[in-house]
Structures are given as structure tokens and as C-alpha cells.
Motif scaffolding. Structure first.
Motif, PDB file in Angstrom:
ATOM      1  N   PHE A   1       0.815  -1.224   0.000  1.00  0.00           N
ATOM      2  CA  PHE A   1       0.000   0.000   0.000  1.00  0.00           C
ATOM      3  C   PHE A   1       0.847   1.272   0.000  1.00  0.00           C
ATOM      4  O   PHE A   1       0.309   2.365  -0.162  1.00  0.00           O
ATOM      5  CB  PHE A   1      -1.001  -0.001   1.155  1.00  0.00           C
ATOM      6  N   LYS A   2       2.150   1.145   0.183  1.00  0.00           N
ATOM      7  CA  LYS A   2       3.030   2.327   0.135  1.00  0.00           C
ATOM      8  C   LYS A   2       4.196   2.063  -0.805  1.00  0.00           C
ATOM      9  O   LYS A   2       4.646   0.907  -0.938  1.00  0.00           O
ATOM     10  CB  LYS A   2       3.616   2.620   1.520  1.00  0.00           C
ATOM     11  N   MET A   3       4.703   3.128  -1.425  1.00  0.00           N
ATOM     12  CA  MET A   3       5.934   3.058  -2.216  1.00  0.00           C
ATOM     13  C   MET A   3       6.766   4.289  -1.876  1.00  0.00           C
ATOM     14  O   MET A   3       6.242   5.408  -1.819  1.00  0.00           O
ATOM     15  CB  MET A   3       5.631   2.992  -3.715  1.00  0.00           C
ATOM     16  N   ASN A   4       8.053   4.063  -1.598  1.00  0.00           N
ATOM     17  CA  ASN A   4       8.918   5.163  -1.153  1.00  0.00           C
ATOM     18  C   ASN A   4       8.263   5.984  -0.050  1.00  0.00           C
ATOM     19  O   ASN A   4       8.279   7.215  -0.062  1.00  0.00           O
ATOM     20  CB  ASN A   4       9.319   6.063  -2.324  1.00  0.00           C
ATOM     21  N   GLY A   5       7.634   5.300   0.892  1.00  0.00           N
ATOM     22  CA  GLY A   5       7.124   5.952   2.089  1.00  0.00           C
ATOM     23  C   GLY A   5       5.696   6.418   2.026  1.00  0.00           C
ATOM     24  O   GLY A   5       5.002   6.420   3.040  1.00  0.00           O
ATOM     25  N   GLU A   6       5.226   6.828   0.865  1.00  0.00           N
ATOM     26  CA  GLU A   6       3.872   7.391   0.753  1.00  0.00           C
ATOM     27  C   GLU A   6       2.950   6.385   0.054  1.00  0.00           C
ATOM     28  O   GLU A   6       3.390   5.361  -0.463  1.00  0.00           O
ATOM     29  CB  GLU A   6       3.908   8.708  -0.025  1.00  0.00           C
ATOM     30  N   ALA A   7       1.649   6.728   0.014  1.00  0.00           N
ATOM     31  CA  ALA A   7       0.667   5.848  -0.621  1.00  0.00           C
ATOM     32  C   ALA A   7       1.077   5.543  -2.064  1.00  0.00           C
ATOM     33  O   ALA A   7       1.687   6.375  -2.741  1.00  0.00           O
ATOM     34  CB  ALA A   7      -0.706   6.512  -0.591  1.00  0.00           C
ATOM     35  N   LEU A   8       0.744   4.362  -2.548  1.00  0.00           N
ATOM     36  CA  LEU A   8       0.945   4.025  -3.947  1.00  0.00           C
ATOM     37  C   LEU A   8       0.381   5.125  -4.821  1.00  0.00           C
ATOM     38  O   LEU A   8      -0.641   5.725  -4.497  1.00  0.00           O
ATOM     39  CB  LEU A   8       0.193   2.732  -4.299  1.00  0.00           C
ATOM     40  N   ARG A   9       1.015   5.375  -5.935  1.00  0.00           N
ATOM     41  CA  ARG A   9       0.456   6.309  -6.907  1.00  0.00           C
ATOM     42  C   ARG A   9      -0.708   5.637  -7.662  1.00  0.00           C
ATOM     43  O   ARG A   9      -0.719   4.399  -7.805  1.00  0.00           O
ATOM     44  CB  ARG A   9       1.538   6.747  -7.890  1.00  0.00           C
ATOM     45  N   VAL A  10      -1.626   6.450  -8.169  1.00  0.00           N
ATOM     46  CA  VAL A  10      -2.766   5.954  -8.945  1.00  0.00           C
ATOM     47  C   VAL A  10      -2.293   5.005 -10.043  1.00  0.00           C
ATOM     48  O   VAL A  10      -2.825   3.893 -10.206  1.00  0.00           O
ATOM     49  CB  VAL A  10      -3.544   7.141  -9.557  1.00  0.00           C
ATOM     50  N   GLU A  11      -1.268   5.427 -10.782  1.00  0.00           N
ATOM     51  CA  GLU A  11      -0.805   4.628 -11.916  1.00  0.00           C
ATOM     52  C   GLU A  11      -0.035   3.388 -11.482  1.00  0.00           C
ATOM     53  O   GLU A  11       0.329   2.563 -12.326  1.00  0.00           O
ATOM     54  CB  GLU A  11       0.032   5.494 -12.879  1.00  0.00           C
ATOM     55  N   GLN A  12       0.200   3.251 -10.161  1.00  0.00           N
ATOM     56  CA  GLN A  12       0.848   2.046  -9.640  1.00  0.00           C
ATOM     57  C   GLN A  12      -0.116   1.208  -8.814  1.00  0.00           C
ATOM     58  O   GLN A  12       0.311   0.336  -8.044  1.00  0.00           O
ATOM     59  CB  GLN A  12       2.082   2.427  -8.812  1.00  0.00           C
ATOM     60  N   GLY A  13      -1.445   1.485  -8.943  1.00  0.00           N
ATOM     61  CA  GLY A  13      -2.426   0.596  -8.328  1.00  0.00           C
ATOM     62  C   GLY A  13      -3.065   1.078  -7.044  1.00  0.00           C
ATOM     63  O   GLY A  13      -3.666   0.278  -6.327  1.00  0.00           O
ATOM     64  N   TYR A  14      -2.934   2.360  -6.742  1.00  0.00           N
ATOM     65  CA  TYR A  14      -3.557   2.905  -5.517  1.00  0.00           C
ATOM     66  C   TYR A  14      -4.981   2.392  -5.374  1.00  0.00           C
ATOM     67  O   TYR A  14      -5.729   2.455  -6.349  1.00  0.00           O
ATOM     68  CB  TYR A  14      -3.562   4.440  -5.591  1.00  0.00           C
ATOM     69  N   PRO A  15      -5.400   1.878  -4.215  1.00  0.00           N
ATOM     70  CA  PRO A  15      -4.647   1.888  -2.950  1.00  0.00           C
ATOM     71  C   PRO A  15      -3.900   0.590  -2.639  1.00  0.00           C
ATOM     72  O   PRO A  15      -3.296   0.523  -1.575  1.00  0.00           O
ATOM     73  CB  PRO A  15      -5.765   2.095  -1.932  1.00  0.00           C
ATOM     74  N   LEU A  16      -3.901  -0.416  -3.540  1.00  0.00           N
ATOM     75  CA  LEU A  16      -3.375  -1.737  -3.187  1.00  0.00           C
ATOM     76  C   LEU A  16      -2.844  -2.437  -4.427  1.00  0.00           C
ATOM     77  O   LEU A  16      -3.551  -2.524  -5.443  1.00  0.00           O
ATOM     78  CB  LEU A  16      -4.533  -2.564  -2.603  1.00  0.00           C
ATOM     79  N   ARG A  17      -1.624  -2.961  -4.350  1.00  0.00           N
ATOM     80  CA  ARG A  17      -1.100  -3.754  -5.469  1.00  0.00           C
ATOM     81  C   ARG A  17      -0.372  -4.977  -4.919  1.00  0.00           C
ATOM     82  O   ARG A  17       0.104  -4.971  -3.790  1.00  0.00           O
ATOM     83  CB  ARG A  17      -0.160  -2.942  -6.351  1.00  0.00           C
ATOM     84  N   LEU A  18      -0.292  -5.980  -5.784  1.00  0.00           N
ATOM     85  CA  LEU A  18       0.503  -7.147  -5.446  1.00  0.00           C
ATOM     86  C   LEU A  18       1.960  -6.867  -5.807  1.00  0.00           C
ATOM     87  O   LEU A  18       2.240  -6.274  -6.854  1.00  0.00           O
ATOM     88  CB  LEU A  18      -0.022  -8.354  -6.226  1.00  0.00           C
ATOM     89  N   VAL A  19       2.883  -7.284  -4.941  1.00  0.00           N
ATOM     90  CA  VAL A  19       4.317  -7.209  -5.213  1.00  0.00           C
ATOM     91  C   VAL A  19       4.826  -8.647  -5.325  1.00  0.00           C
ATOM     92  O   VAL A  19       4.631  -9.438  -4.395  1.00  0.00           O
ATOM     93  CB  VAL A  19       5.032  -6.436  -4.084  1.00  0.00           C
ATOM     94  N   VAL A  20       5.396  -8.975  -6.477  1.00  0.00           N
ATOM     95  CA  VAL A  20       5.861 -10.342  -6.767  1.00  0.00           C
ATOM     96  C   VAL A  20       7.361 -10.240  -7.064  1.00  0.00           C
ATOM     97  O   VAL A  20       7.779 -10.181  -8.225  1.00  0.00           O
ATOM     98  CB  VAL A  20       5.078 -10.942  -7.963  1.00  0.00           C
TER      99      VAL A  20
END
Lengths: 415, 415
Positions: B221-240
Motif C-alpha cells: 500500500f506504500k511506495m517510497n514511504g507514501e501511498a501508492l500512486r494511482v498509476e501504480q495501483g492505488y490503494p493496493l497492489r501485489l508485489v511479486v
């Protein structure tokens, strides 16, 4: 206190799903889940919508904030990092706290120069392009203002970790080891000190002992991969790892080698620590080990009621790494070792967590950092015994949050 | 080839300063240095100028860029990371490459749900608040599209590492270990595969083997400290971690446990590798070790002439760390070990440098990554011998830049 799978089921998950056997039924009856939301029915943004992207509109409340009564003018003030909204250890560049003495200067890199002069064999002037020809290094370091938590010397004042502890950020810097540039100029035998000068209207200057300059200082031009931000000294700043933030001179234009410190304003009338007996500590450069619980905290109350709860926080030391953080839920009666998560890097922030089942009763939350030298973060009262209450700078005392039954939190002290 | 202090003096520094003895004179005669620039005479921005900060106006050219002929519509296309403008290993969130199948969905976190269903003991639906009660971890991982460098299978096409290698970014993710959420639901014995589904209009789905799901995947749910960006799947993405980017399902809404893969579009007609004999490789999830020289490169020519030169690049592997990168200046006749700089983290980008004195003659630059399993990055021709030239995905061949006497660089191949 560690939650088990069963405790999660009874707590967090069960709260939304109901009894385990009825999970599927509950799923289809959750209006938000059952509904086909508009974003599943319509095409989203094209990839060229934002050549440089910004956060979601739902995150607009995540902002740096200033406290207007702190200084006479926002030109010479502080914008605090919203620590309670962040996780991990990297501070995104857009949210890094800023502090200026004459505002943030917009410097044209084509016209910017860095001079090395004074007790050197060769006075040198570098363009930005010259500097790009020197070897570089990459390090994650915290930058903390010496005044961080300074308003708390005489008691709890500011209600939120953004304001009590938010004069700090932690980014990956790319820069040239300062010793390489100094070697290029050739330091004369009498050269024991370095004056760093900024190109802002304040002409910000600080004296730095040569031993530190030759150790781990960087002349940095990137943060978190991209160019320094304007408010962080674009195009060039000094990085003085583990030492107080105002020595990290921004818009760096000149490095003068001398035989003694310069005793300028920011190391005499400011950035010194007035003790109870009227004497002042000077050259208190190194930032002592410190920590703060970022969640829950006054700006980030508990809203989910009793049950599984994640406590989260940050710890750092100007002397090395943080192998251990302890937390207490009862104002220091019982301490528990927190779980560290993420890379452990010297002079960088560290993230810690403590998961527990909240019983719904009031809490007195504290965290206590241990650094790799064996130093342990002191209480505020222990600091006051040593230094009195006239200081502004170098308050690394243990912070307490009082969490009420409602989940709301406030800044308090326990004796 | 390593530059000495003396070589720098003759080269980079001397270029701006002139003869060493005349340094001071040159300093005062440098018009840019002698002049009192406007930013030293005027107050800068107040601290409340930008609650969320942006880059300097002098960095406006640092942008993600798309290539319009790649896809039918920018709704289902790619915006490439400007690798040649970055340094260190962290990609700032605003410059992270993006790839969507139906555009970037703007999801309201209050209405977003994550369901776990299929072969589980308890079907579960989580709100975002529910998820915040689970333990979290922090890891820096690269995310690379399987199609990165895919246009190069049949020969050099795109002139710049942004376009040949820019379908990648590297950030610190904060997320919940997927195994904790799956344990909460209770995986039945027959449950050997997981389907991850996104909440965008494409309903993006991929099958993931349970072994990977239980290993190091995160629900982030966070990237580089802050919430995921919209274009990176805000609010939740899978990390594989270490696996191809399109498995990192964005706007993650559902995880279904099954007994076999689903054979959906993105693992049959797409994201498979057509070999010369007409057979296709499938489930080629893992990203092989790869590297690229980011500077100099076609978008970042050498402009300073002969003398001290910094070569810089990135290397990564889906299987671990990068202990070593070799570089060549002459198309592979002589190889030199590069200098690694910055933290070495598993399944993360690594930064390398090679400092040399450029003689002003043409160069054929290549880099070759070695990963912690002993795997060595192959040539493009070695890959073609194995896989033919019908593929789009998984091209990790060695890249060549031809640097001309002018310092300009172009994308070429050497046989």
C-alpha cells in the motif's frame, strides 16, 4: 502479545467478514464489494496523463505543514514532514521537511559555481559539468534539524509527531566524496577547518572540522534518484551524515579551508545550547539516537476499536545503526522489543513495528532507541537534569502519547 | 584506467580553472562566479509555497515519455522511466514507468475491498482499515515489465536507455506478507495456484503458483514511504519480487485460490515467448539478470570532451543480488570490473560506475551483470540462438552504445 492467526481472525478480519462460516455470504452482502464501481466500468487515465506524476486525489491531505507562530516570517521557517502518514524509511522528495534562513533560492545550474579557496595549494572553481566528472557515491542518510523536538524542552506543546518530530527526512543521496574535491585543491598543513557557504540570500555559513570533511561528507546533487529539490539546495548541497541539519549547507557555492572555526552567527547566537548555569554548549554537531511512535499518534488515532493493532515508528542515530527499539504501552512499566523492518543502514532512519491486541483501555505509548554504540535514548527528564530547560536544540528525549479509550491520542509527559 | 588526483587536475578541474597557479585569478574572472546572482540578492520562496513539492523548473525536461507507435492507444500503453536522468537506485514516484491495460483507475480507498475466495476455509473481504491491522514489511524491489527491451529482439531500434530499458522502476514497498492474508483464509490442501485480479476496467488477472505466493509476495500500500500512486495501483497492489511486472496486479481486489492455473489472456496470447520452432515458452515469470549503461547513452551524450569521464549504469536480477558488473569500452575486447555503489539488496536495482580517461576516440560501451547465483548476462545473439527472434518478452541481452568522437551516442549491435 504477538498476534496469532486466530487472534487476527477474531479481530481484524472478522470485523469485516463476520463469522467464518458466513464469510462468503457477508462478502456478497458488503455493498461496496457487491457494487461494480465506476472505475471497473470506465477506462482510466492514458499513460501520457502525467509526465511527472503526483499522488492520488484521495491523498491530498498528506502535506508538509508549517507552524506560523514559530518564526517571524515563513521565509525563515520550517515545513514539517507528515511522519504519521508515511511508512518504510524513505521520505518522498515532495514531503521532505524544509527550513530556510532567507527562503528557498531558485538557482540556475548553468550559472552555479562551487569555489574552493583559503589554505589550499590551488584555488578552484567548478561548474556543475566539472563536478559530474568526479566519482560518486550513494547513501541513505537522515537529515534532522538540531531544533527538532525543540519546543518540548519545557513540556508537551505540539499535538502530532509531524510537529514534534517532523524536522527530519531520510533519502538516498548521490554525491561526490568531499575529500576528493579537497584533494584536488590540496589542503595545506595548517588547514584544520572548512567553511561551507550557501548561495541563498542568507549566505548561510557553518564551520566544519576537517576530520569530518575528509571522512564521510558528500557534495550531493541527487536525492532519491532525481535532482535535489529547490528547497533542498538545488543544484548542490553539502551532506554531513549524522550531524545537525543546518551544517548541510544548501545551494553550496564555496568551501574555504582555514586554521580555526569562523564563529559565525549559526554557531554562536544560534545552534548552541544554553545550559542552566548560563554557559552554552557549542559545536554540538552529532545527532543523538532518537525515536518516535508515528502510529498511533495525535494526528493518527486508533479508529478500529479493540483487537489487533499495529504500532509503528522511526528510530535513528548520528553514530551508526539502530539494532534495537523497545516500546511500552503503559508509560514504562513494561517494555517490549519492537520488530525492525527494512534495511539497517548507518545514519539512516530505521522502521520499527510492534503488533499487539489492544484491550480498548487507555495507553501510554513510548519508544526507546538503542544505537550501535550502545547508547540508549534518555527520558526528557534525564536530559533536563543535564541541560536545564533553556535549550532549543538536541532534544532527543523519549516521547509519550496518551491513547484514550476513544482511540484519540495526545502529547503528554509521564514523570 | 582508474583516475588519479593528478589526472582529475589535468582534466575536469583544469578545464574550468586553468593552470593550477592561476586558479584564483581564473576564479575572479569567471563571469558566473564573479557576478552576484539574483538569488543571492532576493529572498526565496517561503516554506508554505508547496505543501507537496515538485522538481525545479530547470529540471522540467526530466519526464516519463511514451512511444505512440507501440500500442493502438495510450490507454493501454507504456510511459518509460528516464533512466539517463537518474542516479543512485531509488526511482522517484513521479518518474516510475507505468503500463496499463485499460488506463490508470482512480479507486476510492473507502470503497475498495480485497476478497480472498476459492479453495479456502473462510472466504474473506477486507477493507483498507482491516488490512492496516496486519504486520507489514519494507523491501526495495525492482519492477520490470517482461517486455522491457522487447523491441530489440530483431535489432537496435530505440535510441535511448529510457526507451530500450525504461520499463523498470525500483522503490521501497511497504506491504503485508501475502502468506499472512492467505493463512487468515486457510488454504485448502488442493489449493496450489492463486489468481490475482485488479479493479481496473481490464479486470487484469494472472495465475501465480502458491509456492511463490507463500514465499516473498506482498500486498503493498506504500511506495517510497507514501501511498501508492494511482498509476501504480492505488490503494493496493501485489508485489511479486523478481518476477515480471504484469503479475504485480494493480488495484488488487481479489485473490482466488485454485488447483490449477487459469490460462487467462495475459498468460496465453500475451506474456508468452514464441520460439523459432513455433512452440511458446509459458510461465516465464522470473526476470533474468540484466544491466544497462545509463550514462553516457543516446539521450545523455558526452559534452565535456576528452579526459576524466564517469560511466554509470544499473544492474538487477530476479534471483538475488548483483555482486559484480563488467564494462567494456571497445565492444568486448577488454573488460573492466565496475565499482558498485549503494546498498546491495536482493531483487533490487544496483548502481555501478566506471571512471576512465576518455581519449576522445569512438567507444563501444557494454555492461555485463553477474548475479548472486553465478548467472552471467548473455549477449543478444546468444539469446537469439536459444529463442529466435519472434519473442517480445524477456530480452536481457547485453546492450551496446556507440559513442562517437563528438560524444554523441547511438544504439548499435556488435556481432
Amino acid at each position: 502479545m504477538k498476534p496469532t492467526r486466530r487472534s487476527f481472525l477474531r479481530g481484524a478480519a472478522a470485523a469485516s467478514v463476520g463469522a467464518a462460516a458466513g464469510g462468503a455470504a457477508r462478502a456478497s452482502s458488503d455493498p461496496a464489494f457487491a457494487e461494480i464501481q465506476p472505475w471497473m466500468q470506465e477506462l482510466g487515465d492514458p499513460v501520457d496523463a502525467a509526465p511527472y506524476g503526483m499522488p492520488s486525489e484521495f491523498e491530498a491531505h498528506v502535506q508538509r505543514k508549517t507552524v506560523y507562530w514559530l518564526t517571524a516570517d515563513p521565509i525563515s521557517s520550517i515545513n514539517f514532514t507528515p511522519l504519521h502518514e508515511l511508512d518504510g524509511i524513505i521520505t518522498p522528495n515532495g514531503l521532505c521537511f524544509e527550513r530556510h534562513h532567507s527562503g528557498a533560492a531558485h538557482v540556475d545550474p548553468a550559472l552555479h559555481r562551487l569555489m574552493i579557496n583559503g589554505l589550499v595549494d590551488r584555488e578552484l572553481v567548478f561548474t556543475m559539468e566539472d563536478l559530474m566528472r568526479f566519482p560518486r557515491e550513494n547513501h541513505v542518510y537522515f537529515l534532522e534539524c538540531a531544533a527538532n523536538s525543540g519546543m518540548e524542552w519545557r513540556g508537551s506543546q505540539l499535538n502530532g509527531c509531524q510537529f514534534t518530530h517532523g524536522m527530519i527526512h531520510n533519502v538516498m543521496y548521490t554525491g561526490i566524496p568531499l575529500r576528493l574535491l579537497l584533494a584536488e585543491a590540496g589542503i595545506q598543513t595548517a588547514g584544520k577547518w572548512l567553511l561551507a557557504e550557501g548561495a541563498d540570500a542568507a549566505g548561510m555559513t557553518r564551520s566544519i572540522p576537517m576530520e569530518k570533511a575528509l571522512d564521510d561528507c558528500l557534495v550531493a546533487f541527487k536525492m532519491n534518484g532525481e535532482a535535489l529539490r529547490v528547497e533542498q539546495g538545488y543544484p548542490l548541497r553539502l551532506v554531513v551524515p549524522g550531524w545537525e541539519g543546518n551544517m548541510w549547507v544548501k545551494w553550496l557555492r564555496r568551501l574555504e579551508v582555514g586554521d580555526e572555526p569562523w564563529h559565525h552567527r549559526e554557531e554562536t547566537s544560534k545552534y548552541t545550547d544554553l545550559l542552566a548555569d548560563g554557559k552554552a554548549r557549542r559545536f554540538t554537531w552529532e545527532m543523538d539516537a532518537k525515536s518516535v511512535i508515528t502510529n498511533p499518534s495525535p494526528q493518527a488515532p486508533l479508529t478500529h476499536g479493540a483487537g489487533p493493532t499495529v504500532l509503528s515508528g522511526l528510530a535513528w542515530s548520528g553514530r551508526g545503526t539502530i539494532p534495537r527499539v523497545d516500546v511500552t504501552l503503559d508509560g514504562g512499566k513494561n517494555w517490549h522489543q519492537a520488530r525492525m523492518s527494512g534495511p539497517s543502514l548507518s545514519k539512516s532512519m530505521h522502521r520499527f513495528y510492534f503488533e499487539f491486541d489492544w484491550n480498548g483501555q487507555p495507553l501510554l505509548l513510548q519508544s526507546r532507541a538503542h544505537d550501535s554504540t550502545g547508547y540508549v535514548q534518555p527520558t526528557k527528564n534525564a536530559l533536563r537534569e543535564l541541560r536545564g530547560t533553556n535549550s532549543i536544540y538536541h532534544n532527543n528525549g523519549i516521547q509519550t502519547w496518551h491513547v484514550k479509550k476513544t482511540g484519540e491520542a495526545e502529547n503528554v509527559e509521564v514523570s
